[in-house]
Design a protein around this motif. Sequence first.
Motif, PDB file in Angstrom:
ATOM      1  N   ALA A 155       0.694  -1.280  -0.045  1.00 45.52           N
ATOM      2  CA  ALA A 155       0.066   0.022   0.121  1.00 45.52           C
ATOM      3  C   ALA A 155       0.741   1.387  -0.001  1.00 45.52           C
ATOM      4  O   ALA A 155       0.436   2.296  -0.505  1.00 45.52           O
ATOM      5  N   GLN A 156       2.012   1.155   0.701  1.00 51.10           N
ATOM      6  CA  GLN A 156       3.050   2.298   0.813  1.00 51.10           C
ATOM      7  C   GLN A 156       3.985   2.357  -0.319  1.00 51.10           C
ATOM      8  O   GLN A 156       4.812   3.261  -0.394  1.00 51.10           O
ATOM      9  N   GLY A 157       4.252   1.307  -1.071  1.00 45.86           N
ATOM     10  CA  GLY A 157       5.035   1.319  -2.139  1.00 45.86           C
ATOM     11  C   GLY A 157       6.312   1.152  -1.793  1.00 45.86           C
ATOM     12  O   GLY A 157       7.432   1.439  -2.358  1.00 45.86           O
ATOM     13  N   VAL A 158       6.630   0.155  -0.656  1.00 45.33           N
ATOM     14  CA  VAL A 158       7.853  -0.085  -0.280  1.00 45.33           C
ATOM     15  C   VAL A 158       8.369  -1.432  -0.144  1.00 45.33           C
ATOM     16  O   VAL A 158       7.200  -2.434   0.075  1.00 45.33           O
ATOM     17  N   THR A 159       9.412  -2.304  -0.105  1.00 45.81           N
ATOM     18  CA  THR A 159       9.615  -3.474  -0.115  1.00 45.81           C
ATOM     19  C   THR A 159      10.275  -4.076   1.205  1.00 45.81           C
ATOM     20  O   THR A 159      10.583  -5.284   1.161  1.00 45.81           O
ATOM     21  N   GLU A 160      10.691  -3.055   2.000  1.00 47.11           N
ATOM     22  CA  GLU A 160      11.031  -3.636   3.081  1.00 47.11           C
ATOM     23  C   GLU A 160      10.500  -2.538   4.428  1.00 47.11           C
ATOM     24  O   GLU A 160      10.295  -1.336   4.148  1.00 47.11           O
ATOM     25  N   LEU A 161      10.854  -2.979   5.555  1.00 45.40           N
ATOM     26  CA  LEU A 161      10.308  -2.350   6.863  1.00 45.40           C
ATOM     27  C   LEU A 161      11.625  -2.412   7.790  1.00 45.40           C
ATOM     28  O   LEU A 161      11.932  -3.564   7.883  1.00 45.40           O
ATOM     29  N   PRO A 162      11.967  -1.481   8.661  1.00 46.24           N
ATOM     30  CA  PRO A 162      12.848  -1.646   9.724  1.00 46.24           C
ATOM     31  C   PRO A 162      12.294  -2.630  10.444  1.00 46.24           C
ATOM     32  O   PRO A 162      11.106  -2.998  10.904  1.00 46.24           O
TER      33      PRO A 162
END
Length: 167
Positions: free
Chosen positions: A33-40
């Motif tokens: 939904a936010q267009g990212v492929t990883e998160l901290p």
Amino acid sequence: MTDLAEPLIMRGLVAAEALRGCGEEEIVALMNAQGVTELPLAYREFLGCAGRDPYWLSRNDEWDYDWVVEAKDLAREIVVDDYERDFEPFENSFIFLTHHGYMFYYFRPEDLAAPDPNFWIYLGDKPVRDSGLSFTQWLRGLADYLPTAIELRREVSVIENRQKDDR
């Protein structure tokens, strides 16, 4: 993240059933939904443990799962519509919290692979700034303040009830 919640549960400040985490599919949907492929890693762990409905920890901001799914669009409205600025610097960031439609907290793209990065704060016409806290430090601060917040809510409720009785 259980080390954050467990003492609050043991003290009776938080009900264990209030901690609702997200499944892996929900976390992936949030990233999409936010267009990212990883998160901290720290944020991802929080989501999995108790981040679906984090209002057990703080009720001051908008940061539950359903809200964060839409947070990038909300942040875009704040930046573009309210402050007439370019959203491009935030396009690849991950927005994890908004506050009453005029500010938001986010992880910069270069920090998404970090285990526990500092987050950044957008506040309208002020310069973007580093919070000076890692995500875990910020959560710990919320947890440390929770007993005070609960006591203040209780005191306000007592005052409001007295005022009703006086009418």
